[in-house]
Write an enzyme that holds these catalytic residues in place. Sequence first.
Site, short mmCIF file in Angstrom:
data_model
loop_
_atom_site.label_atom_id
_atom_site.label_comp_id
_atom_site.label_asym_id
_atom_site.label_seq_id
_atom_site.Cartn_x
_atom_site.Cartn_y
_atom_site.Cartn_z
CE LYS A 1 -4.16 -2.05 1.96
NZ LYS A 1 -3.66 -3.36 2.43
N PRO B 1 -11.02 -7.35 -1.22
CG PRO B 1 -9.64 -5.88 -0.02
CD PRO B 1 -10.41 -6.02 -1.31
CB VAL C 1 -14.39 -12.65 1.03
CG1 VAL C 1 -15.19 -13.96 1.07
CG2 VAL C 1 -14.81 -11.79 -0.15
N GLY D 1 -18.40 -14.82 -3.32
CA GLY D 1 -19.15 -14.67 -4.57
C GLY D 1 -19.90 -13.35 -4.67
#
Length: 227
Positions: A66, A175, A177, A185
Site C-alpha cells: 500500500k 478484500p 470476504v 461470490g
Amino acid sequence: MLIVALDPPTGLDAFKWISTRLRLLEGIVSGFKIGLPALLRLGIDRVREIVKTYSSKDLLLIADLKLADVGFVMKLSAEVISYAGFNAIIAHSFIGVEGALEVLAQRCRELGLRLITVVSMTHPAASKMFDPILEQLINIAKEVGSWGIVVPATRPNVIRRARQLVGSEIKILAPGVGAQGATPGEAICSGADYEIVGRSITYSEDPYRAALQILSEQRERVARCRG
Ligand code: XMP
C-alpha cells in the site's frame, strides 16, 4: 477467482507458516498476497526464497505494501519487490499522478510488475475518507494504467460503481470476504474479478478444505447471479 492473503500470526515461524500454505493452496487458487507483517519479519531475501519458487507458475504474486510516497521512493520499493519474485504491487491512488504514481507506473512497466491501486477500503472510516472521491481515485488509477484496483467486498455498491467507472479493462480485487463479513461470490456478482481472503482460510485448522469450501460457495453464488 480467489487470492489468498498470507498474514502470519505473531509468535509462529512465519517462513514455515507461509511456505506450508503456498504449497497446500497453489493448485486451487489464482494467487497470493503477502503484506508488511511477513516482509518485516522475514526480510526481503527470505521472502524471495519463498516467492521465487512460485514465480514461474501462473499465479498472481502480490506484494501488498500500500505504497503512498514520492515517486522515486516507490520506484525503489518496486525494484526490491521485483527482485523478490513478485509480479504485482499495491499502491494508494490518493497519492496522485505527477511525481508519484506516474514514476512508479513507469518502473512497474519496465520491471513487468502489475500495478494495483487502492481506491477504497473495508474499514469503517473508508466510506468517509475514500468514497466521496471514488471517481477521482479511479481516474488516477486509469491515468497511470493500473492493471487492477482494490475495492472492498464489504460494500458491493462501491464495487458496482467502480465497475461502471473503470469499464472492463481494469481488474477489480475485493478484500473483506470471510473474517470481515462479506460472503463468497458477492463481490464477483457485483463486478469484481477476484476476491481476496485471508484468515478464514489461512487461520483455519485445514486451509485446503477451507479454500475449497470458499471456492465452492463462490461458484454457487456466481452461478445464481449470472443465471
Ligand atoms: P482477511 O484476513 O481480513 O484479510 O480476510 C484481508 C486481507 O486484505 C487486506 N485488506 C485490504 N487491502 N484494501 C486493501 O488494499 C482494503 O480495504 C483491505 N481490507 C483488507 C488485508 O491487508 C489483509 O491482508
